[in-house]
Design a protein around this motif. Structure first.
Motif, PDB file in Angstrom:
ATOM      1  N   TYR A   1       0.693  -1.022  -0.125  1.00  0.00           N
ATOM      2  CA  TYR A   1      -0.135   0.006   0.062  1.00  0.00           C
ATOM      3  C   TYR A   1       0.749   1.170  -0.100  1.00  0.00           C
ATOM      4  CZ  TYR A   1      -3.434   3.549   1.586  1.00  0.00           C
ATOM      5  OH  TYR A   1      -4.233   4.696   1.685  1.00  0.00           O
ATOM      6  N   THR A   2       1.865   1.468   0.962  1.00  0.00           N
ATOM      7  CA  THR A   2       2.799   2.568   0.981  1.00  0.00           C
ATOM      8  C   THR A   2       3.594   2.752  -0.060  1.00  0.00           C
ATOM      9  OG1 THR A   2       4.317   1.379   2.383  1.00  0.00           O
ATOM     10  CG2 THR A   2       2.461   2.625   3.524  1.00  0.00           C
ATOM     11  N   ASP A   3       4.076   1.612  -0.818  1.00  0.00           N
ATOM     12  CA  ASP A   3       4.893   1.762  -1.943  1.00  0.00           C
ATOM     13  C   ASP A   3       4.279   1.886  -3.302  1.00  0.00           C
ATOM     14  OD1 ASP A   3       7.003   0.912  -0.393  1.00  0.00           O
ATOM     15  OD2 ASP A   3       7.019  -1.235  -1.140  1.00  0.00           O
ATOM     16  N   TYR A   4       2.947   1.454  -3.176  1.00  0.00           N
ATOM     17  CA  TYR A   4       2.019   1.879  -4.374  1.00  0.00           C
ATOM     18  C   TYR A   4       1.893   3.323  -4.616  1.00  0.00           C
ATOM     19  CZ  TYR A   4      -1.677   1.494  -8.078  1.00  0.00           C
ATOM     20  OH  TYR A   4      -2.342   1.794  -9.105  1.00  0.00           O
ATOM     21  N   PHE A   5       1.426   3.875  -3.580  1.00  0.00           N
ATOM     22  CA  PHE A   5       1.111   5.367  -3.407  1.00  0.00           C
ATOM     23  C   PHE A   5       2.149   6.292  -3.070  1.00  0.00           C
ATOM     24  CE2 PHE A   5      -2.936   3.250  -2.794  1.00  0.00           C
ATOM     25  CZ  PHE A   5      -3.731   3.854  -3.902  1.00  0.00           C
ATOM     26  N   ASN A   6       3.520   5.642  -2.944  1.00  0.00           N
ATOM     27  CA  ASN A   6       4.424   6.335  -2.385  1.00  0.00           C
ATOM     28  C   ASN A   6       4.424   7.210  -1.302  1.00  0.00           C
ATOM     29  OD1 ASN A   6       6.305   5.501  -4.643  1.00  0.00           O
ATOM     30  ND2 ASN A   6       5.007   6.812  -6.196  1.00  0.00           N
ATOM     31  N   LEU A   7       3.824   6.702  -0.127  1.00  0.00           N
ATOM     32  CA  LEU A   7       3.335   7.553   1.051  1.00  0.00           C
ATOM     33  C   LEU A   7       4.622   7.716   1.988  1.00  0.00           C
ATOM     34  CD1 LEU A   7      -0.058   5.987   1.714  1.00  0.00           C
ATOM     35  CD2 LEU A   7       0.490   7.856   0.509  1.00  0.00           C
ATOM     36  N   ASP A   8       4.853   8.833   2.432  1.00  0.00           N
ATOM     37  CA  ASP A   8       5.736   8.966   3.679  1.00  0.00           C
ATOM     38  C   ASP A   8       4.968   9.301   4.919  1.00  0.00           C
ATOM     39  OD1 ASP A   8       4.582  11.428   3.338  1.00  0.00           O
ATOM     40  OD2 ASP A   8       6.556  12.545   2.797  1.00  0.00           O
ATOM     41  N   THR A   9       5.704   9.473   5.887  1.00  0.00           N
ATOM     42  CA  THR A   9       5.081   9.616   7.264  1.00  0.00           C
ATOM     43  C   THR A   9       3.806  10.512   7.326  1.00  0.00           C
ATOM     44  OG1 THR A   9       7.130   8.912   8.205  1.00  0.00           O
ATOM     45  CG2 THR A   9       5.398   9.945   9.504  1.00  0.00           C
ATOM     46  N   ALA A  10       4.270  11.945   6.739  1.00  0.00           N
ATOM     47  CA  ALA A  10       3.298  12.894   6.640  1.00  0.00           C
ATOM     48  C   ALA A  10       2.198  12.678   5.964  1.00  0.00           C
ATOM     49  CB  ALA A  10       3.831  14.066   6.073  1.00  0.00           C
TER      50      ALA A  10
ATOM     51  N   ALA B   1      -9.220   4.108  -6.680  1.00  0.00           N
ATOM     52  CA  ALA B   1      -7.873   4.867  -6.427  1.00  0.00           C
ATOM     53  C   ALA B   1      -6.724   4.357  -7.296  1.00  0.00           C
ATOM     54  CB  ALA B   1      -7.718   5.054  -5.013  1.00  0.00           C
ATOM     55  N   GLN B   2      -6.052   5.359  -8.038  1.00  0.00           N
ATOM     56  CA  GLN B   2      -4.754   5.171  -8.958  1.00  0.00           C
ATOM     57  C   GLN B   2      -3.831   6.084  -8.457  1.00  0.00           C
ATOM     58  OE1 GLN B   2      -4.843   2.823 -11.414  1.00  0.00           O
ATOM     59  NE2 GLN B   2      -6.863   2.129 -10.506  1.00  0.00           N
ATOM     60  N   ASN B   3      -3.984   6.879  -7.684  1.00  0.00           N
ATOM     61  CA  ASN B   3      -2.878   7.630  -7.089  1.00  0.00           C
ATOM     62  C   ASN B   3      -3.339   8.158  -5.921  1.00  0.00           C
ATOM     63  OD1 ASN B   3      -4.748  10.166  -7.316  1.00  0.00           O
ATOM     64  ND2 ASN B   3      -4.123  10.072  -9.615  1.00  0.00           N
ATOM     65  N   VAL B   4      -2.426   9.056  -4.884  1.00  0.00           N
ATOM     66  CA  VAL B   4      -2.609   9.337  -3.633  1.00  0.00           C
ATOM     67  C   VAL B   4      -3.839  10.348  -3.503  1.00  0.00           C
ATOM     68  CG1 VAL B   4      -0.704  11.229  -3.502  1.00  0.00           C
ATOM     69  CG2 VAL B   4      -1.183   9.863  -1.652  1.00  0.00           C
ATOM     70  N   GLY B   5      -4.154  11.117  -4.478  1.00  0.00           N
ATOM     71  CA  GLY B   5      -5.068  12.184  -4.531  1.00  0.00           C
ATOM     72  C   GLY B   5      -6.334  11.459  -4.227  1.00  0.00           C
ATOM     73  N   MET B   6      -6.490  10.393  -5.017  1.00  0.00           N
ATOM     74  CA  MET B   6      -7.782   9.652  -4.877  1.00  0.00           C
ATOM     75  C   MET B   6      -7.947   8.678  -3.785  1.00  0.00           C
ATOM     76  SD  MET B   6      -8.323   8.565  -8.907  1.00  0.00           S
ATOM     77  CE  MET B   6      -9.842   7.625  -8.565  1.00  0.00           C
ATOM     78  N   SER B   7      -6.620   8.296  -3.155  1.00  0.00           N
ATOM     79  CA  SER B   7      -6.635   7.111  -1.961  1.00  0.00           C
ATOM     80  C   SER B   7      -6.991   7.834  -0.720  1.00  0.00           C
ATOM     81  CB  SER B   7      -5.187   6.638  -1.891  1.00  0.00           C
ATOM     82  OG  SER B   7      -4.292   7.595  -1.367  1.00  0.00           O
ATOM     83  N   SER B   8      -7.046   9.177  -0.508  1.00  0.00           N
ATOM     84  CA  SER B   8      -7.605   9.906   0.784  1.00  0.00           C
ATOM     85  C   SER B   8      -8.934   9.579   0.825  1.00  0.00           C
ATOM     86  CB  SER B   8      -7.211  11.331   0.763  1.00  0.00           C
ATOM     87  OG  SER B   8      -5.873  11.559   0.567  1.00  0.00           O
ATOM     88  N   GLN B   9      -9.398   9.717   2.158  1.00  0.00           N
ATOM     89  CA  GLN B   9     -10.608   9.586   2.457  1.00  0.00           C
ATOM     90  C   GLN B   9     -11.807  10.829   1.902  1.00  0.00           C
ATOM     91  OE1 GLN B   9     -12.381   7.187   4.145  1.00  0.00           O
ATOM     92  NE2 GLN B   9     -10.666   6.154   4.605  1.00  0.00           N
ATOM     93  N   ALA B  10     -12.581  10.314   0.763  1.00  0.00           N
ATOM     94  CA  ALA B  10     -13.228  11.543   0.088  1.00  0.00           C
ATOM     95  C   ALA B  10     -14.604  11.623   1.089  1.00  0.00           C
ATOM     96  CB  ALA B  10     -13.937  11.119  -1.373  1.00  0.00           C
ATOM     97  N   ALA B  11     -15.080  10.905   1.830  1.00  0.00           N
ATOM     98  CA  ALA B  11     -16.261  11.362   2.517  1.00  0.00           C
ATOM     99  C   ALA B  11     -16.225  11.120   3.918  1.00  0.00           C
ATOM    100  CB  ALA B  11     -17.364  10.374   2.099  1.00  0.00           C
TER     101      ALA B  11
END
Length: 102
Positions: A33-42, A92-102
């Motif tokens: 999950y973190t690698d696919y969306f390139n997520l850091d701690t923030a 979701a295909q990128n980090v912008g779509m992966s955040s909680q939308a609702a």
């Protein structure tokens, strides 16, 4: 009887919010999950906090909206917005779509 319904409603809300938070915690520890969306701690923290931010923002105006429109239309549109958010998150295909939308 009204007190029992209020307690059951509060319990159901607490359980669903707890489940959502637990699910996000489980996702955050998965390397795939973190690698696919390139997520850091923030961004991980923001992604997890977005679950609670939506509830906090809605709390400021939901009561007035219910007084103005009535309970049923507000519940309907709240559910409709939630369904749209679920569809966006599922696709979701990128980090912008992966955040909680609702």
């Amino acid at each position: 009887m009204v007190a029992v319904l209020l307690v059951l409603t509060a319990t159901a809300q607490a359980v669903t919010m707890g489940y959502d938070a637990s699910m996000m915690n489980g996702l955050n520890i998965l390397p795939s999950y973190t690698d696919y969306f390139n997520l850091d701690t923030a961004s991980l923290s923001l992604n997890t906090a977005s679950i609670w931010v939506g509830s906090m923002i809605a709390g400021f105006f939901t009561g007035q909206l219910c007084d103005w429109l009535g309970r049923k239309p507000v519940l309907f549109w709240g559910a409709a917005i939630t369904i749209v958010g679920v569809i966006i998150q599922t696709a979701a295909q990128n980090v912008g779509m992966s955040s909680q939308a609702a």
